[in-house]
Enzyme design. Structure first.
Site, PDB file in Angstrom:
ATOM      1  N   ARG A 248      -0.036 -59.437 -28.717  1.00 22.72           N
ATOM      2  CA  ARG A 248       0.287 -58.042 -28.432  1.00 22.72           C
ATOM      3  C   ARG A 248      -0.321 -57.189 -29.533  1.00 22.72           C
ATOM      4  O   ARG A 248       0.205 -57.087 -30.618  1.00 22.72           O
ATOM      5  CB  ARG A 248       1.812 -57.863 -28.411  1.00 22.72           C
ATOM      6  CG  ARG A 248       2.290 -56.581 -27.736  1.00 22.72           C
ATOM      7  CD  ARG A 248       3.718 -56.258 -28.116  1.00 22.72           C
ATOM      8  NE  ARG A 248       3.766 -55.707 -29.452  1.00 22.72           N
ATOM      9  CZ  ARG A 248       4.791 -55.839 -30.290  1.00 22.72           C
ATOM     10  NH1 ARG A 248       5.860 -56.502 -29.948  1.00 22.72           N
ATOM     11  NH2 ARG A 248       4.728 -55.301 -31.496  1.00 22.72           N
ATOM     12  N   HIS A 252       5.273 -52.583 -29.523  1.00 19.36           N
ATOM     13  CA  HIS A 252       6.061 -53.055 -28.382  1.00 19.36           C
ATOM     14  C   HIS A 252       6.094 -51.994 -27.288  1.00 19.36           C
ATOM     15  O   HIS A 252       5.926 -52.288 -26.108  1.00 19.36           O
ATOM     16  CB  HIS A 252       7.485 -53.384 -28.828  1.00 19.36           C
ATOM     17  CG  HIS A 252       8.425 -53.612 -27.693  1.00 19.36           C
ATOM     18  ND1 HIS A 252       8.371 -54.742 -26.918  1.00 19.36           N
ATOM     19  CD2 HIS A 252       9.413 -52.841 -27.171  1.00 19.36           C
ATOM     20  CE1 HIS A 252       9.300 -54.675 -25.977  1.00 19.36           C
ATOM     21  NE2 HIS A 252       9.947 -53.526 -26.106  1.00 19.36           N
ATOM     22  N   TYR A 261       7.271 -54.400 -39.382  1.00 21.97           N
ATOM     23  CA  TYR A 261       7.467 -55.857 -39.350  1.00 21.97           C
ATOM     24  C   TYR A 261       6.167 -56.673 -39.409  1.00 21.97           C
ATOM     25  O   TYR A 261       6.202 -57.893 -39.415  1.00 21.97           O
ATOM     26  CB  TYR A 261       8.303 -56.278 -38.138  1.00 21.97           C
ATOM     27  CG  TYR A 261       7.815 -55.738 -36.802  1.00 21.97           C
ATOM     28  CD1 TYR A 261       6.786 -56.367 -36.122  1.00 21.97           C
ATOM     29  CD2 TYR A 261       8.403 -54.619 -36.224  1.00 21.97           C
ATOM     30  CE1 TYR A 261       6.343 -55.882 -34.897  1.00 21.97           C
ATOM     31  CE2 TYR A 261       7.958 -54.124 -34.998  1.00 21.97           C
ATOM     32  CZ  TYR A 261       6.940 -54.758 -34.345  1.00 21.97           C
ATOM     33  OH  TYR A 261       6.499 -54.295 -33.137  1.00 21.97           O
TER      34      TYR A 261
HETATM   35  C1  LIG Z   1      18.275 -58.905 -21.318  1.00 22.16           C
HETATM   36  C2  LIG Z   1      17.528 -57.976 -22.198  1.00 22.16           C
HETATM   37  N1  LIG Z   1      17.764 -57.972 -23.512  1.00 22.16           N
HETATM   38  C3  LIG Z   1      17.113 -57.139 -24.337  1.00 22.16           C
HETATM   39  C4  LIG Z   1      16.168 -56.276 -23.855  1.00 22.16           C
HETATM   40  C5  LIG Z   1      15.419 -55.310 -24.793  1.00 22.16           C
HETATM   41  N2  LIG Z   1      14.028 -55.738 -24.903  1.00 22.16           N
HETATM   42  C6  LIG Z   1      13.077 -55.223 -24.095  1.00 22.16           C
HETATM   43  S1  LIG Z   1      11.614 -55.994 -24.308  1.00 22.16           S
HETATM   44  C7  LIG Z   1      12.208 -56.999 -25.507  1.00 22.16           C
HETATM   45  C8  LIG Z   1      11.302 -58.027 -26.137  1.00 22.16           C
HETATM   46  C9  LIG Z   1      10.717 -58.936 -25.097  1.00 22.16           C
HETATM   47  O1  LIG Z   1       9.830 -59.840 -25.685  1.00 22.16           O
HETATM   48  P1  LIG Z   1       8.924 -60.795 -24.795  1.00 22.16           P
HETATM   49  O2  LIG Z   1       9.764 -61.469 -23.775  1.00 22.16           O
HETATM   50  O3  LIG Z   1       8.158 -61.651 -25.708  1.00 22.16           O
HETATM   51  O4  LIG Z   1       7.954 -59.841 -23.985  1.00 22.16           O
HETATM   52  P2  LIG Z   1       6.913 -58.804 -24.567  1.00 22.16           P
HETATM   53  O5  LIG Z   1       7.673 -57.542 -24.850  1.00 22.16           O
HETATM   54  O6  LIG Z   1       6.305 -59.398 -25.774  1.00 22.16           O
HETATM   55  O7  LIG Z   1       5.932 -58.590 -23.477  1.00 22.16           O
HETATM   56  C10 LIG Z   1      13.549 -56.723 -25.737  1.00 22.16           C
HETATM   57  C11 LIG Z   1      14.383 -57.389 -26.754  1.00 22.16           C
HETATM   58  C12 LIG Z   1      15.955 -56.301 -22.466  1.00 22.16           C
HETATM   59  N3  LIG Z   1      15.075 -55.475 -21.888  1.00 22.16           N
HETATM   60  N4  LIG Z   1      16.621 -57.154 -21.675  1.00 22.16           N
END
Ligand SMILES: Cc1ncc(C[n+]2csc(CCOP(=O)(O)OP(=O)(O)O)c2C)c(N)n1
Ligand SMILES: Cc1ncc(C[n+]2csc(CCOP(=O)(O)OP(=O)(O)O)c2C)c(N)n1
Ligand SMILES: [Mg+2]
Ligand SMILES: [Mg+2]
Lengths: 349, 352, 352, 349
Positions: A248, A252, A261
Site C-alpha cells: 500500500r 490508508h 508509523y
Molecule cells: C470489522 C472492522 N473493524 C475495523 C474496521 C476499521 N478498519 C477499516 S480498514 C482497516 C484496516 C484493514 O486492513 P487490511 O485488511 O489489510 O486492508 P487494507 O486496508 O490494507 O486494504 C480497519 C482496521 C472495519 N472497517 N471493520
C-alpha cells in the site's frame, strides 16, 4: 516469490495472454492509476469527502479482476477494490459515488455488474462469497459453475469470519477464490504484527485448500494465478486461496497520516518496484507496446477521469425518501408513517 | 382450565382442516410445506439435517427433501448467517437455524450489518429473503445462554422484521408467512411451548396475510377479550397471561390479553384499540427490564392513549440480571404472582 | 452564543486547574493519568499504539508508558474483547478500544456473554474491570458502520454499565471514573465532539464519585435549567439540544436540558425531578426510534410523573432505517427543526 | 498416531512417570469414569436435570489435567471437562452443581482451583486463555510464567474465536496450550463434515504454532504431550496446539439420542479401545498394579461418587437475592430496587 502450482485444474491449456490483451491490461492499469491519484486530488479539492487509495495495488486488482467471467462469476470487494471494479467494467461514477457520500454501497447495479456492493466491514463479505458459491453448486452442480471471488486484506485475515468462511468453503467444496491482497499494512499495523506465521496463504493448508502466493505487483502473474484458480473452482475442486504480495504505497485513506508509523525511507524500501512502471518496461522490452501506446493510454486515462469527475460533481444528494423506501421490499406501515413525518418536518411539504 | 383451550384463537369451528398439533409439529409441517412449494428454499444450521435439530423442528426434512435442501453446517453461527447472505444473493430463500437464542450473539455482526442492510445498501437489487429461526426464551431449566430473550435487540435493528408465535396454530401460519417474505424475518420460537398441543387449522390461507380463521397474520391478536385491563405479551408469556386472566376473572377482574406476535413492526393500532377500551395496561416479558421491548410497548400505549389511561403502563419483566440457572429460573421469569402484583398496582393507582 | 459556553457545567470558577481542552485532549489526558496511577491498566486495540488511534485518543501514550501498557492488536474485535476478559481474570484493568461503533458488533458475543457475565458466573470471584471505549454516534460523514448508536443494545445487557459524556470536562472525569471501577463500563465517545474545546477543571475529584465542580459523576446533569419543558439527551445531542433551547428562548420558551450521561443505570430520579417541574418532556437520540433507549427514558418519565405530565413524552430520534451515507446524514440525525417540531407537539398537546 | 515432537523445549529431562504416579493416574481415571456414569444415572433418577458425559475421554482429560501446575497455571474448560476438574482436585460437588442447575458457572472457587467457571458457549473462553496468558507475560516476562490451557472440541474449532485466539497468541507469543479433544462428534455432526482438512492440529502450522497430535486414549501419551507443551510455553516460546484424538462414547448430553445419527456398530468400530481398560492392561502387563489395586480404585471411586451424590442432593437452591447481588462489584440503585421489589413480591417478606 513464485506462483506454486498446487491446483487440481491449472487451466494449462489456456492460451497465454495475447499482445492485445497485454496492452488492454496496461490500459486498465493506467486508467486505474490515474483515477486513483485523481480521487486523492478530488478529496483535497473538496469534491469528495474521503477516499481509500489503492496506489501500488493496480497489478493485483486489474490482474485478478480481468480473469472474472462476468456471465457467471461474482465478485465481493472491500472498500479498496477500485481497480477490480474498473477492470470489470463498472460504471465508475456509480462506483465512486460511495466516496462522494452519496450512497454507502455505491450507485452501480451490483447484480448486473457482478460486483457486490462496497463492503466497509473488514472481512464482512467473505462469508457471503461462500454462500453465493454454494448456491452455484446447488443450482447447477455439474456444469462449469460460477465462481465467487472475495477480496480481503492482510488485516482482515485476522477476523474470525475468514476462518469460518475457509472452513465452510472447504467442507462444502464451494467454488470460491479467496483473494488476499497482502499490502503490508492494516492502517498502521504491519503484516508481521498482524499475520502470525507471516503468510495468509499458509493458512490454507490447514483446511486442505490449495494456495497460491503470487507476486502481486506482476499483473500477468496475478492474472494467470487467478485464471488457474477459477478453473480449479469451476471444475468442482473446491476453493482456492490466492495471496497477492503487494504494497500500500499511499495512506490508508485520505484521513490517514502514514508518517506516524512508517518513514519515507521504509516506504521506498518496502514498496519495491512500481507495478505500472514495471509492466511498462516489460511491454517495451518485449516489443508489445511503444511509447506512443503509453502516451495514448495516459491520455485516455485522463479523459476518462475527467468524465468521471464531472459525473461525480453532477451527483446530487439522493432524495431523502430513499432512506425509507429502500429498507424493505415490503414496506411497513410504521416506517411509512416515519417517512411521512420526515417529509412534513424536513421537506416542509 | 386446560392450557390448550386457553390458547385457542377464539371460535375455531371443528373443520376438516383442524388438527391437534404441538408447536414442534406445526413448525415442522410448515417447513415441510415451504420446502415443497419453493424449490429455492434451503434449511440449514447446526444439527438441522441428519438429527432433525435438537428440538426436532426439522425432523425428517432432510430424508424427504434431500441433503441439498436441508443440511448440517459446521459449528459457527456467523458462518451460518454470513452464508445465508450469499445464498440470498444467489436467489435462494435460506431458513437458517441458530440452535439456541444465546448463540445468536456470535452472528449479530452478520445479522445487523449484513442481513438487515444488504437490501438497503444494494438499493433494493439484492433482497434478503432470510427467515432466521431462533428457539427462544427460557423456562426449560437449560444450561447457561439457553434461555435468552433477544427481541429488544432485534427489534431495534433497521431492516429486520421480528415475529414470535405463542401457539401451534400461529406457529404454523406465521412461519409459512415469514418464510415466503422477501425481507429478513427473525422468527423467535418459544421453546418452552414446543411440546404443548393445540388446534391448528391447516386450511391454506386465503390471501397472503390472512390465516384461515380469518385473523390477520401481520398484526397482533386478541387472545382473550376483556374490559378492565390489557395484558400485552408474546411467546411463552401469552399462555401465562391467559392463566393470570383466568385467576383474575375469579375476582371479577376482566382482563384482555393481547398477543403482540409481531415485535417489529409492532401493531401500535391494536395496542391503542385495546387500551382505549380497558384504559389500563401491563406489559409482560422475560427479557430484562431496562431497554427491553416493554419500554417500547409501554411508550406506544402511552402515546396512543394518553388521555384515557388511568395509570402508567406497568412492566412485569425479567430483572436486570443475567438469566439465572434452573433453580432460580422461576424467580426470574415473570410468574403469576408478579403479574398479579403488576395488575394490582395498575388497578389501585390513584392520582396524586 | 458559542458552543463552548453553552456546554459549560454551570458556574465553573476560573480556577487554576481549569484548562480549555478538546474532548480528544481531555480523554487522552484522562488515560494518561489512569495509566500512571494504576500499573495494572493496559490499553489496546486496533491502531491504538504506534498511531495513537484513528482519533488520536491514545496519542503519545505508548511512547510514554511503554509497549507493554499500550499496544496494537491484530484486527479482530472479538479477539480484543475476549482477550480483555482473560487480562481481567489475570488482575489487569483493560481499557480496550473498538475503532468505531459499528465494529463492536463482531465483539458482541464476548461483551454480552462473557464480559457482562463473568463476575456473576464466577459468583463475584472474577470481576471484570474492563472499560471499553467506543467512538460512537454519527455526524462526521463517515463510511458505512461508522455512525452507529449502540446504547440501547448495551443498556439492555445485564452486567454492563454504560456512560457517554457530552463535553470535555465530563469526558475527562467520567473516563477517569469509569476506568477505575471494578465493573465493566461501556464508554461511548461522541466522535463528532472530539475536536470541540471546552473548559476542563483538572483538579482531582474530592471523592470517587464527585467531580471538582461538585457535580456527582454517577448521575445525570442539568446542562441548562428551564421551566417549560425538559429535553433529555446524551452524547452529541446535548449540544444540539442546548442550541434548540437558545432558539426556543427567543420565543419565550424556557427549556431545561438534561444530559443523561449514564445510560445504564439511568438516573430515574433526575428525570422525575426535572419533569416534575417542567411537566413536559422530549427525549432526543440518534439511534433508530423503535426499541431505542428513548422508549426507556420516556417510560421512566411517565412512571415518575404520570400525574402531572401534560402530554405524552415525545421522542425525536433517528428513523428506523440503516444509518445513511453522508449526503443524507442531516436528514437522519435529529436536527434543530425536528426537535422544535417535537417540542411544539408537546407544548400544543391538548387532551381529548 | 504418534506424538510428533515439534517443540522448542520438550522437557526431555523430565523424569518418566513413577509407578506411584501411574497408579495415581489410574485412580483418577477410575474415579472419573465412575462419577461420569453415576451422573448419567442421577439424571435418569431425577437427581440432576441434565449432564454432558465424557465417557471415553478420561485419558485425554485426566492426562492433561494432571500436568497442570496449580501454583501458577490456569485452565479454561468447556462444559465437558469433568475429568480435568477431578484431576486438578476440584471440589466436585461444587463442580457438579452446574448440572444440578444450582449455578451456571459451578459453585467451586475458580480462582483458588485455577479452573475457570464452566463455559457453555462453544469456544467461548479460548480467547480468555490468550488474554490471561498475555497477562502472565506482562506481569513476569522472564520467570517461568504461568501457562493457560484452554480446552475445546472438534466442533468448537469451527468458531471464528478460535482463529482469532490462535493468531493473537502466536503474534504475542502468549503461553497458551490449546488443548483440543477431537472426540469425533459435535452433537450429531462428525469431524469429517466439521473440520476441513481433517485435523485441528494441522491448522497450527498456518500460525507458526507447533502442534502435537496425540492418541487421546493413551493417558501417558497425553500427559507427556501436555507436559512438553507446558515446558515450551513456560520457557517463552509461545503457544502450542495439542489435538487429542479420542471418541465421545456416550450421547452428547443426557438429552441427546445418538441412535438418530450413528449406529451402535459404528460406535463400536470408531470408539476403539476403552482408555480405562487399556491403561489397566498396561499397568498389569508392566507389573505396576495388580487386581487388588484396581478393585481398591473402584471401591474408592464408588465411595467418592456416593459422597458427591449426597452433597448434590443436599444442595438447596441458591437464595434468590444472589441473582441481584452477584451482578456487579458495585451494585446500582436501580438493581437494588429491583431486588427489593422481587423480595416483596416473590418472597412475600
Ligand atoms: C470489522 C472492522 N473493524 C475495523 C474496521 C476499521 N478498519 C477499516 S480498514 C482497516 C484496516 C484493514 O486492513 P487490511 O485488511 O489489510 O486492508 P487494507 O486496508 O490494507 O486494504 C480497519 C482496521 C472495519 N472497517 N471493520
Ligand atoms: C456458540 C455455541 N453454539 C452452539 C452451541 C450448542 N452446542 C453445545 S455443544 C455443541 C457441540 C460441540 O461440539 P465439540 O466442540 O466437538 O465439543 P463436544 O461436545 O464434542 O465435547 C453445540 C453445537 C453452543 N453451546 N455454543
Ligand atoms: Mg492491508
Ligand atoms: Mg466433539
Amino acid at each position: 516469490m513464485t506462483t506454486k502450482p498446487a491446483l487440481a485444474a491449472v487451466d494449462d491449456d489456456a492460451a497465454p495472454l495475447s499482445n492485445q490483451q497485454l496492452r488492454e491490461l496496461y490500459t486498465l492499469m493506467a486508467a486505474v492509476r490515474h483515477l486513483d491519484t485523481s480521487a486523492v486530488a478530488w478529496q483535497r479539492q473538496g469534491i469528495i469527502p474521503g477516499y481509500a487509495p489503492e496506489l501500488g495495488q493496480e497489478a493485483a486488482q486489474v490482474g485478478s479482476g480481468y480473469a472474472v467471467d462476468r456471465s457467471r462469476d461474482f465478485v465481493f470487494p472491500t472498500y479498496r477494490e477500485m481497480g477490480v471494479a474498473r477492470a470489470m467494467g463498472l460504471d465508475m461514477v456509480g462506483y465512486m459515488s460511495t466516496h462522494k457520500a452519496t450512497w454507502h454501497g455505491g450507485m452501480y447495479n451490483p447484480v448486473e455488474s457482478r460486483f457486490a456492493p462496497i463492503q466497509a466491514v473488514v472481512a464482512g463479505s467473505v462469508l457471503h462469497a461462500v454462500g453465493w458459491a454454494h448456491g452455484q453448486t446447488l443450482a447447477a452442480p455439474d456444469e462449469g459453475t460460477g465462481v465467487a471471488m472475495t477480496y480481503f486484506g492482510d488485516g482482515a485475515s485476522s477476523q474470525g469470519d475468514v476462518h469460518e468462511a475457509m472452513n465452510f468453503a472447504a467442507v462444502m467444496k464451494a467454488p470460491v477464490v479467496f483473494f488476499i491482497q497482502n499490502n503490508g499494512w492494516a492502517i498502521s499495523v504491519p503484516t508481521e504484527r498482524q499475520v502470525a506465521g507471516g503468510s495468509v496463504a499458509a493458512r490454507a493448508a490447514g483446511y486442505g485448500i490449495p494456495a497460491l502466493q503470487v507476486d502481486g505487483n506482476d499483473v500477468v502473474a496475478v492474472y494467470e494465478a487467478t485464471r488457474s484458480a477459477f478453473a480449479h473452482c469451476r471444475n468442482g475442486n473446491g476453493p482456492v486461496v490466492i495471496e497477492a504480495m503487494t504494497y500500500r504505497r499511499g495512506p490508508h485513506s485520505t484521513a490517514d497520516d502514514p508518517g506516524r508509523y512508517r518513514t519515507l525511507e521504509e516506504e521506498r524500501l518496502d514498496a519495491g518496484e512500481d507495478p505500472l512502471e514495471r509492466f511498462k518496461q516489460r511491454l517495451l522490452a518485449d516489443g508489445v507496446a511503444d511509447e506512443a501506446f503509453f502516451a495514448d493510454a495516459q491520455r485516455k486515462a485522463e479523459e476518462e477521469a475527467e468524465v468521471i469527475r464531472m459525473g461525480i460533481q453532477d451527483l446530487g444528494p439522493r432524495p431523502g425518501a430513499e432512506m425509507f423506501n429502500l429498507v424493505f421490499q415490503e414496506p411497513t406501515p410504521a416506517l411509512q408513517s416515519q417517512a411521512t413525518a420526515w417529509r412534513e418536518e424536513s421537506e416542509h411539504v | 382450565m386446560s392450557e390448550t383451550i386457553t390458547e385457542m384463537p377464539p371460535v375455531i369451528p371443528a373443520a376438516a382442516g383442524i388438527q391437534q398439533l404441538s408447536m414442534q409439529q406445526a413448525l415442522n409441517r410448515a417447513l415441510d410445506e415451504v420446502l415443497a412449494q419453493n424449490p429455492k428454499t434451503v434449511i440449514f444450521g447446526e444439527d438441522c439435517g441428519r438429527l432433525g435439530g435438537v428440538f426436532r423442528i426439522t425432523d425428517g426434512l432432510q430424508a424427504k427433501h434431500g441433503e441439498d435442501r436441508v443440511f448440517d453446517t459446521p459449528l459457527a453461527e456467523s458462518g451460518i448467517l454470513g452464508m445465508s447472505v450469499g445464498l440470498a444473493m444467489a436467489g435462494f430463500h435460506p431458513i437458517p437455524e441458530v440452535q439456541f437464542d444465546g448463540f445468536a450473539y456470535p452472528a449479530i455482526n452478520q445479522i445487523v450489518c449484513q442481513i438487515a442492510r444488504m437490501n438497503y445498501r444494494s438499493r433494493g437489487t439484492l433482497p434478503m429473503p432470510i427467515t432466521l429461526r431462533v428457539p427462544s426464551f427460557g423456562g426449560i431449566r437449560a444450561p447457561e445462554h439457553h434461555g435468552e430473550s433477544l427481541e429488544a435487540l432485534f427489534a431495534h435493528v433497521p431492516g429486520l422484521k421480528v415475529v414470535s408465535p405463542s401457539n401451534p396454530h400461529d406457529a404454523y401460519h406465521l412461519l409459512k408467512y415469514a418464510a415466503t417474505r422477501p425481507d429478513p424475518v427473525i422468527f423467535m420460537e418459544p421453546k418452552s411451548r414446543y411440546w404443548q398441543k393445540g388446534p391448528v387449522d391447516l386450511t391454506p390461507a386465503a390471501a397472503d396475510t390472512t390465516a384461515p380463521d380469518g385473523g390477520n397474520l401481520t398484526g397482533a391478536r386478541v387472545a382473550r377479550e376483556g374490559r378492565h385491563l390489557t395484558l400485552v405479551a408474546w411467546g411463552a408469556m401469552v399462555s401465562r397471561c391467559l392463566q393470570v386472566a383466568e385467576l383474575a376473572a375469579e375476582d371479577g377482574i376482566d382482563i384482555e390479553v393481547l398477543d403482540l406476535r409481531w415485535l417489529k413492526p409492532i401493531d401500535a393500532e391494536a395496542l391503542a384499540r385495546s387500551v382505549a377500551k380497558t384504559r389500563r395496561a401491563v406489559v409482560v416479558h422475560e427479557a430484562p427490564l431496562t431497554s427491553g421491548l416493554g419500554a417500547e410497548v409501554a411508550q406506544l400505549i402511552t402515546q396512543g392513549c394518553f388521555d384515557t389511561l388511568k395509570a402508567p403502563v406497568e412492566r412485569v419483566t425479567g430483572f436486570d440480571v443475567p438469566y439465572p440457572s434452573g433453580d432460580l429460573e422461576d424467580e426470574y421469569i415473570p410468574n403469576i404472582d408478579r403479574i398479579l402484583f403488576g395488575i394490582q398496582r395498575v388497578l389501585e393507582y390513584r392520582r396524586g
